[in-house]
Design an enzyme around this catalytic site. Structure first.
Site, PDB file in Angstrom:
ATOM      1  N   SER A 170      11.671   7.481   7.295  1.00 29.96           N
ATOM      2  CA  SER A 170      11.453   8.082   8.623  1.00 29.96           C
ATOM      3  C   SER A 170      10.227   8.981   8.554  1.00 29.96           C
ATOM      4  O   SER A 170       9.139   8.478   8.247  1.00 29.96           O
ATOM      5  CB  SER A 170      12.723   8.824   9.065  1.00 29.96           C
ATOM      6  OG  SER A 170      13.102   9.798   8.111  1.00 29.96           O
ATOM      7  N   THR A 229      -2.120   8.878   2.115  1.00 30.55           N
ATOM      8  CA  THR A 229      -2.174   7.408   2.050  1.00 30.55           C
ATOM      9  C   THR A 229      -3.158   6.909   3.110  1.00 30.55           C
ATOM     10  O   THR A 229      -3.640   7.675   3.948  1.00 30.55           O
ATOM     11  CB  THR A 229      -0.800   6.756   2.340  1.00 30.55           C
ATOM     12  OG1 THR A 229      -0.498   6.950   3.726  1.00 30.55           O
ATOM     13  CG2 THR A 229       0.303   7.320   1.472  1.00 30.55           C
ATOM     14  N   SER A 255       0.843  -1.204   0.000  1.00 29.97           N
ATOM     15  CA  SER A 255       0.000   0.000   0.000  1.00 29.97           C
ATOM     16  C   SER A 255       0.873   1.248   0.000  1.00 29.97           C
ATOM     17  O   SER A 255       2.098   1.184   0.163  1.00 29.97           O
ATOM     18  CB  SER A 255      -0.929   0.014   1.227  1.00 29.97           C
ATOM     19  OG  SER A 255      -0.154   0.086   2.418  1.00 29.97           O
ATOM     20  N   LYS A 265      20.561  -7.020   9.165  1.00 28.45           N
ATOM     21  CA  LYS A 265      21.261  -8.226   9.636  1.00 28.45           C
ATOM     22  C   LYS A 265      21.139  -9.375   8.641  1.00 28.45           C
ATOM     23  O   LYS A 265      22.132 -10.007   8.278  1.00 28.45           O
ATOM     24  CB  LYS A 265      20.681  -8.639  11.002  1.00 28.45           C
ATOM     25  CG  LYS A 265      21.288  -9.920  11.550  1.00 28.45           C
ATOM     26  CD  LYS A 265      20.686 -10.295  12.908  1.00 28.45           C
ATOM     27  CE  LYS A 265      21.181 -11.671  13.358  1.00 28.45           C
ATOM     28  NZ  LYS A 265      20.547 -12.117  14.608  1.00 28.45           N
ATOM     29  N   ASP A 308       6.124 -10.509   8.689  1.00 30.88           N
ATOM     30  CA  ASP A 308       6.121  -9.420   9.665  1.00 30.88           C
ATOM     31  C   ASP A 308       7.564  -8.956   9.850  1.00 30.88           C
ATOM     32  O   ASP A 308       8.417  -9.735  10.315  1.00 30.88           O
ATOM     33  CB  ASP A 308       5.540  -9.930  10.999  1.00 30.88           C
ATOM     34  CG  ASP A 308       5.380  -8.823  12.031  1.00 30.88           C
ATOM     35  OD1 ASP A 308       6.169  -7.850  11.991  1.00 30.88           O
ATOM     36  OD2 ASP A 308       4.476  -8.940  12.875  1.00 30.88           O
ATOM     37  N   ARG A 336       2.434  -7.812   6.187  1.00 32.52           N
ATOM     38  CA  ARG A 336       1.813  -8.889   6.972  1.00 32.52           C
ATOM     39  C   ARG A 336       0.589  -9.461   6.296  1.00 32.52           C
ATOM     40  O   ARG A 336       0.306 -10.641   6.392  1.00 32.52           O
ATOM     41  CB  ARG A 336       1.437  -8.355   8.357  1.00 32.52           C
ATOM     42  CG  ARG A 336       2.616  -8.021   9.220  1.00 32.52           C
ATOM     43  CD  ARG A 336       2.174  -7.199  10.402  1.00 32.52           C
ATOM     44  NE  ARG A 336       1.461  -5.994   9.969  1.00 32.52           N
ATOM     45  CZ  ARG A 336       0.936  -5.097  10.768  1.00 32.52           C
ATOM     46  NH1 ARG A 336       1.018  -5.258  12.069  1.00 32.52           N
ATOM     47  NH2 ARG A 336       0.332  -4.034  10.283  1.00 32.52           N
TER      48      ARG A 336
HETATM   49  N1  LIG Z   1       1.642   9.138   4.931  1.00 33.30           N
HETATM   50  C1  LIG Z   1       2.263  10.091   5.606  1.00 33.30           C
HETATM   51  O1  LIG Z   1       1.767  11.227   5.702  1.00 33.30           O
HETATM   52  C2  LIG Z   1       3.590   9.812   6.251  1.00 33.30           C
HETATM   53  C3  LIG Z   1       4.307  10.902   6.784  1.00 33.30           C
HETATM   54  C4  LIG Z   1       5.546  10.674   7.337  1.00 33.30           C
HETATM   55  C5  LIG Z   1       6.081   9.400   7.355  1.00 33.30           C
HETATM   56  N2  LIG Z   1       5.345   8.367   6.846  1.00 33.30           N
HETATM   57  C6  LIG Z   1       5.959   7.037   6.850  1.00 33.30           C
HETATM   58  O2  LIG Z   1       5.972   6.561   5.518  1.00 33.30           O
HETATM   59  C7  LIG Z   1       5.997   5.122   5.529  1.00 33.30           C
HETATM   60  C8  LIG Z   1       4.965   4.564   4.565  1.00 33.30           C
HETATM   61  O3  LIG Z   1       3.686   4.883   5.034  1.00 33.30           O
HETATM   62  P1  LIG Z   1       2.408   4.974   4.092  1.00 33.30           P
HETATM   63  O4  LIG Z   1       1.886   6.347   4.264  1.00 33.30           O
HETATM   64  O5  LIG Z   1       2.732   4.470   2.731  1.00 33.30           O
HETATM   65  O6  LIG Z   1       1.405   4.002   4.895  1.00 33.30           O
HETATM   66  P2  LIG Z   1       0.678   2.625   4.563  1.00 33.30           P
HETATM   67  O7  LIG Z   1      -0.020   2.688   3.254  1.00 33.30           O
HETATM   68  O8  LIG Z   1      -0.122   2.320   5.786  1.00 33.30           O
HETATM   69  O9  LIG Z   1       1.881   1.580   4.415  1.00 33.30           O
HETATM   70  C9  LIG Z   1       2.474   0.922   5.488  1.00 33.30           C
HETATM   71  C10 LIG Z   1       2.694  -0.524   5.080  1.00 33.30           C
HETATM   72  O10 LIG Z   1       3.462  -1.174   6.093  1.00 33.30           O
HETATM   73  C11 LIG Z   1       3.007  -2.509   6.215  1.00 33.30           C
HETATM   74  N3  LIG Z   1       3.340  -2.941   7.564  1.00 33.30           N
HETATM   75  C12 LIG Z   1       2.915  -2.423   8.739  1.00 33.30           C
HETATM   76  N4  LIG Z   1       3.427  -3.096   9.775  1.00 33.30           N
HETATM   77  C13 LIG Z   1       4.194  -4.081   9.231  1.00 33.30           C
HETATM   78  C14 LIG Z   1       4.965  -5.126   9.783  1.00 33.30           C
HETATM   79  N5  LIG Z   1       5.062  -5.299  11.108  1.00 33.30           N
HETATM   80  N6  LIG Z   1       5.619  -5.970   8.938  1.00 33.30           N
HETATM   81  C15 LIG Z   1       5.527  -5.805   7.596  1.00 33.30           C
HETATM   82  N7  LIG Z   1       4.814  -4.829   7.013  1.00 33.30           N
HETATM   83  C16 LIG Z   1       4.146  -3.989   7.827  1.00 33.30           C
HETATM   84  C17 LIG Z   1       1.494  -2.423   5.990  1.00 33.30           C
HETATM   85  O11 LIG Z   1       0.967  -3.671   5.519  1.00 33.30           O
HETATM   86  P3  LIG Z   1       0.352  -4.765   6.533  1.00 33.30           P
HETATM   87  O12 LIG Z   1      -0.514  -4.014   7.502  1.00 33.30           O
HETATM   88  O13 LIG Z   1      -0.393  -5.701   5.647  1.00 33.30           O
HETATM   89  O14 LIG Z   1       1.530  -5.405   7.193  1.00 33.30           O
HETATM   90  C18 LIG Z   1       1.405  -1.343   4.923  1.00 33.30           C
HETATM   91  O15 LIG Z   1       1.356  -1.906   3.625  1.00 33.30           O
HETATM   92  C19 LIG Z   1       5.808   4.730   6.991  1.00 33.30           C
HETATM   93  O16 LIG Z   1       7.072   4.449   7.569  1.00 33.30           O
HETATM   94  C20 LIG Z   1       5.214   5.975   7.620  1.00 33.30           C
HETATM   95  O17 LIG Z   1       5.484   6.047   9.010  1.00 33.30           O
HETATM   96  C21 LIG Z   1       4.125   8.538   6.303  1.00 33.30           C
END
Ligand SMILES: NC(=O)c1ccc[n+]([C@@H]2O[C@H](COP(=O)([O-])OP(=O)(O)OC[C@H]3O[C@@H](n4cnc5c(N)ncnc54)[C@H](OP(=O)(O)O)[C@@H]3O)[C@@H](O)[C@H]2O)c1
Length: 242
Positions: free
Chosen positions: A135, A182, A15, A119, A61, A37
């Site tokens: 980050s 997102t 996603s 690792k 995970d 996951r």
């Molecule tokens: N969107 C923003 O405004 C924003 C701003 C600053 C930083 N960020 C950072 O940008 C990054 C991407 O976020 P996004 O906005 O693209 O959100 P997102 O669409 O919610 O994507 C996060 C993805 O991480 C996966 N995930 C979560 N926990 C996991 C785990 N334990 N093991 C493996 N996969 C895992 C989820 O899939 P499953 O749940 O199926 O595992 C999901 O596909 C994140 O690090 C977020 O903190 C986002």
């Protein structure tokens, strides 16, 4: 960008930013594995990309060492590893409601996860390989309720600098996004997502919030630029200026 003959693993590729990156990588001719996951989410992501033969999925995970080790044991060699994975469910809380289990999941997904990828994944990369993590602006413009995410983002950037030294010549970098539209916003703002993002768009120097493709572009730059390591690339529409 030509990524033919490149094999790229993208944690979080089901996603948001990870999916946008997977799309770009497939279009550029790479062999791609998206991991997360949720098996169903990964299958739907694959479908959304047109079921390309060059894209595989792996339900793993990132915070579970046994699962991460098993993934790399079966994967062969790789050219680049990226993680956009983050589990922030229940983490945006004021201190009186702080939930340490939710905080631990943020640490596991955004800090220990990348450490485990380093690792077990670095031995799969050759000298021209790279690792890139995500980050975020919360480390620079923290808001009330955001202390856990702010701390983890800052820690991840420190980890990136340390890994760039320890794993050299493999390059290790981070992208720090600003507010990007997102699914993650459903967990941060609930049904106030649209108005929250619209209000930020008005404040930002660029006049809009980010799109996943904005971050995919930045990740691709870090994957491809052989002279960049230990760096955090800020892609936030000027958020640190306001
Ligand atoms: N969107 C923003 O405004 C924003 C701003 C600053 C930083 N960020 C950072 O940008 C990054 C991407 O976020 P996004 O906005 O693209 O959100 P997102 O669409 O919610 O994507 C996060 C993805 O991480 C996966 N995930 C979560 N926990 C996991 C785990 N334990 N093991 C493996 N996969 C895992 C989820 O899939 P499953 O749940 O199926 O595992 C999901 O596909 C994140 O690090 C977020 O903190 C986002």
């Amino acid at each position: 960008m030509n990524l033919s003959n490149q094999k790229i693993l993208i944690f979080g590729g089901g996603s948001g930013m990870g999916l946008a990156l997977a799309r770009r990588c497939v279009e550029a001719g790479a062999e791609v594995i998206i991991a997360g996951r949720g098996e169903q989410k990964l299958k739907e992501a694959r479908q959304a990309l047109g079921n390309p033969a060059s894209l595989d999925v792996a339900a793993v995970d990132i915070g579970r060492e046994d699962q991460v080790a098993a993934l790399f044991a079966g994967i062969g060699s790789l050219d680049h590893i990226v993680s956009t994975a983050a589990d922030i469910e229940g983490a945006y809380r004021l201190l009186p409601e702080l939930d340490l289990k939710a905080a631990q999941r943020v640490v596991d997904s955004k800090l220990f996860g990348p450490l485990l990828l380093a690792k077990h994944g670095a031995p799969r990369l050759d000298a021209t390989g790279s690792m890139t993590f995500v980050s975020g602006i919360a480390a620079y413009r923290p808001a009330a309720r955001g202390s856990v995410v702010a701390a983890v983002n800052a820690a991840l950037e420190g980890l990136v600098r340390a890994l760039a030294v320890e794993l050299a010549p493999i390059r290790v970098n981070a992208v720090s996004p600003g507010w990007v539209d997102t699914d993650i916003w459903a967990q941060v703002a609930g049904d106030r997502k649209a108005e929250t993002l619209a209000a930020m768009a008005e404040r930002l120097p660029v006049g809009r919030v980010g799109q996943p493709a904005d971050i995919a572009d930045a990740l691709l730059f870090l994957i491809g630029n052989g002279f960049t390591t230990g760096t955090t690339l800020h892609v936030e529409g000027g958020h640190r200026l306001i």
